[in-house]
Design a protein around this motif. Structure first.
Motif, short mmCIF file in Angstrom:
data_model
loop_
_atom_site.label_atom_id
_atom_site.label_comp_id
_atom_site.label_asym_id
_atom_site.label_seq_id
_atom_site.Cartn_x
_atom_site.Cartn_y
_atom_site.Cartn_z
N ASN A 124 0.86 -1.17 0.00
CA ASN A 124 0.00 0.00 0.00
C ASN A 124 0.91 1.23 0.00
OD1 ASN A 124 -2.05 1.81 0.20
ND2 ASN A 124 -2.77 1.14 2.20
N GLY A 125 1.17 1.78 -1.17
CA GLY A 125 2.10 2.90 -1.28
C GLY A 125 3.52 2.42 -1.04
N GLU A 126 4.23 3.09 -0.13
CA GLU A 126 5.61 2.68 0.15
C GLU A 126 5.71 1.63 1.24
OE1 GLU A 126 8.06 5.59 2.45
OE2 GLU A 126 6.35 6.90 2.07
N SER A 148 -1.31 -6.91 13.22
CA SER A 148 -0.79 -6.47 11.93
C SER A 148 0.39 -5.55 12.17
CB SER A 148 -1.86 -5.78 11.10
OG SER A 148 -2.26 -4.57 11.70
N PHE A 149 1.24 -5.46 11.15
CA PHE A 149 2.39 -4.56 11.21
C PHE A 149 2.71 -4.09 9.80
CE2 PHE A 149 4.13 -8.78 10.63
CZ PHE A 149 5.19 -8.61 9.75
N LYS A 150 3.45 -2.99 9.71
CA LYS A 150 3.85 -2.43 8.42
C LYS A 150 5.35 -2.29 8.38
CE LYS A 150 -0.30 0.37 7.90
NZ LYS A 150 -0.83 1.72 7.71
N PHE A 151 5.90 -2.38 7.17
CA PHE A 151 7.32 -2.12 6.98
C PHE A 151 7.54 -1.50 5.61
CE2 PHE A 151 6.73 -6.42 5.39
CZ PHE A 151 7.51 -6.45 4.25
N LYS A 152 8.66 -0.79 5.48
CA LYS A 152 9.04 -0.17 4.21
C LYS A 152 9.99 -1.07 3.45
CE LYS A 152 8.85 4.77 5.22
NZ LYS A 152 9.64 6.00 5.25
N GLY A 153 10.03 -0.89 2.15
CA GLY A 153 11.04 -1.56 1.35
C GLY A 153 10.59 -2.83 0.66
N SER A 211 6.01 -21.20 24.72
CA SER A 211 6.66 -21.51 25.99
C SER A 211 7.01 -22.99 26.13
CB SER A 211 5.79 -21.06 27.16
OG SER A 211 4.51 -21.64 27.08
N ASP A 212 6.46 -23.85 25.30
CA ASP A 212 6.81 -25.27 25.30
C ASP A 212 7.90 -25.59 24.27
OD1 ASP A 212 4.99 -25.81 27.28
OD2 ASP A 212 3.52 -26.75 25.97
N GLY A 213 8.34 -24.57 23.52
CA GLY A 213 9.35 -24.79 22.49
C GLY A 213 8.76 -25.17 21.15
N ASP A 214 7.43 -25.25 21.04
CA ASP A 214 6.79 -25.53 19.76
C ASP A 214 6.95 -24.34 18.84
OD1 ASP A 214 5.88 -27.99 20.72
OD2 ASP A 214 4.00 -27.13 21.45
N THR A 215 7.03 -24.59 17.54
CA THR A 215 7.19 -23.53 16.57
C THR A 215 6.18 -23.66 15.45
OG1 THR A 215 8.79 -24.77 15.24
CG2 THR A 215 9.68 -23.39 17.00
N ARG A 216 5.98 -22.57 14.74
CA ARG A 216 5.14 -22.57 13.56
C ARG A 216 5.68 -21.52 12.62
NH1 ARG A 216 -0.64 -23.73 12.01
NH2 ARG A 216 -0.51 -23.17 9.82
N THR A 217 5.73 -21.81 11.34
CA THR A 217 6.20 -20.87 10.33
C THR A 217 5.26 -20.93 9.13
OG1 THR A 217 8.50 -21.20 11.00
CG2 THR A 217 8.13 -20.26 8.83
N ASP A 218 4.85 -19.76 8.67
CA ASP A 218 4.03 -19.66 7.48
C ASP A 218 4.55 -18.51 6.62
OD1 ASP A 218 1.70 -21.59 7.57
OD2 ASP A 218 1.61 -20.72 9.59
N GLU A 219 4.26 -18.57 5.34
CA GLU A 219 4.76 -17.54 4.43
C GLU A 219 3.70 -17.17 3.42
OE1 GLU A 219 7.19 -19.89 1.08
OE2 GLU A 219 8.05 -20.06 3.08
N THR A 220 3.89 -16.00 2.82
CA THR A 220 3.01 -15.49 1.78
C THR A 220 3.81 -14.58 0.87
OG1 THR A 220 0.85 -14.48 1.36
CG2 THR A 220 2.22 -13.45 3.05
N LEU A 221 3.24 -14.22 -0.25
CA LEU A 221 3.87 -13.28 -1.16
C LEU A 221 3.15 -11.94 -1.06
CD1 LEU A 221 4.31 -15.52 -4.34
CD2 LEU A 221 6.01 -14.98 -2.58
N VAL A 222 3.90 -10.86 -1.23
CA VAL A 222 3.33 -9.52 -1.21
C VAL A 222 2.49 -9.34 -2.47
CG1 VAL A 222 3.83 -7.04 -1.23
CG2 VAL A 222 5.26 -8.58 0.13
N THR A 223 1.25 -8.90 -2.29
CA THR A 223 0.35 -8.66 -3.43
C THR A 223 0.02 -7.20 -3.53
OG1 THR A 223 -1.61 -9.09 -2.07
CG2 THR A 223 -0.69 -10.94 -3.31
#
Length: 99
Positions: free
Chosen positions: A8-10, A68-73, A87-99
Motif C-alpha cells: 500500500n504505497g511505500e 498487523s504490522f507495516k514495513f518499508k522496502g 513456551s513449550d518450544g513448539d514452533t510454527r512458520t508460514d509464508e506469503t507473497l506480497v500482493t
C-alpha cells in the motif's frame, strides 16, 4: 496461521491470525492435574530473509491472537515469512507473497 501481505504505497501491511490456546496462568484441569502456562513467546517476521519484525509476547495475549504490522522496502512478489515460538518450544512458520 493465516498471513496476508499487501503493498500500500511505500509500505507493506502484513496481517497475521495465529491459532493458539494462549494459556496465561497455572490452572487445574477437570482431572485435578496442574496445567502449566502455554503461550506464544516470540514472533519474528522476514521479507526475503531480511528481518522486519521481532515481538516478545507475554501471558496476557488473548487466545488465537490477531495483529498487523507495516514495513518499508517491500515489493510485489516478495516473500514474507512469519514464525513463532511458544513456551513449550513448539514452533510454527508460514509464508506469503506480497500482493
Amino acid at each position: 496461521m493465516r498471513v496476508r501481505a499487501v503493498k500500500n504505497g511505500e509500505f507493506v501491511e502484513v496481517k497475521v491470525l495465529m491459532k493458539h490456546r494462549m494459556l496465561s496462568r497455572l490452572s487445574w484441569g477437570p482431572d485435578g492435574r496442574l496445567i502449566l502456562p502455554h503461550f506464544i513467546q516470540t514472533v519474528r517476521g522476514t521479507c526475503n530473509g531480511r528481518p522486519v519484525l521481532h515481538v516478545n509476547f507475554g501471558g496476557s495475549v488473548a487466545r488465537d491472537p490477531y495483529f498487523s504490522f507495516k514495513f518499508k522496502g517491500g515489493k510485489l512478489g516478495d516473500k514474507v515469512v512469519v514464525s513463532w515460538v511458544d513456551s513449550d518450544g513448539d514452533t510454527r512458520t508460514d509464508e506469503t507473497l506480497v500482493t
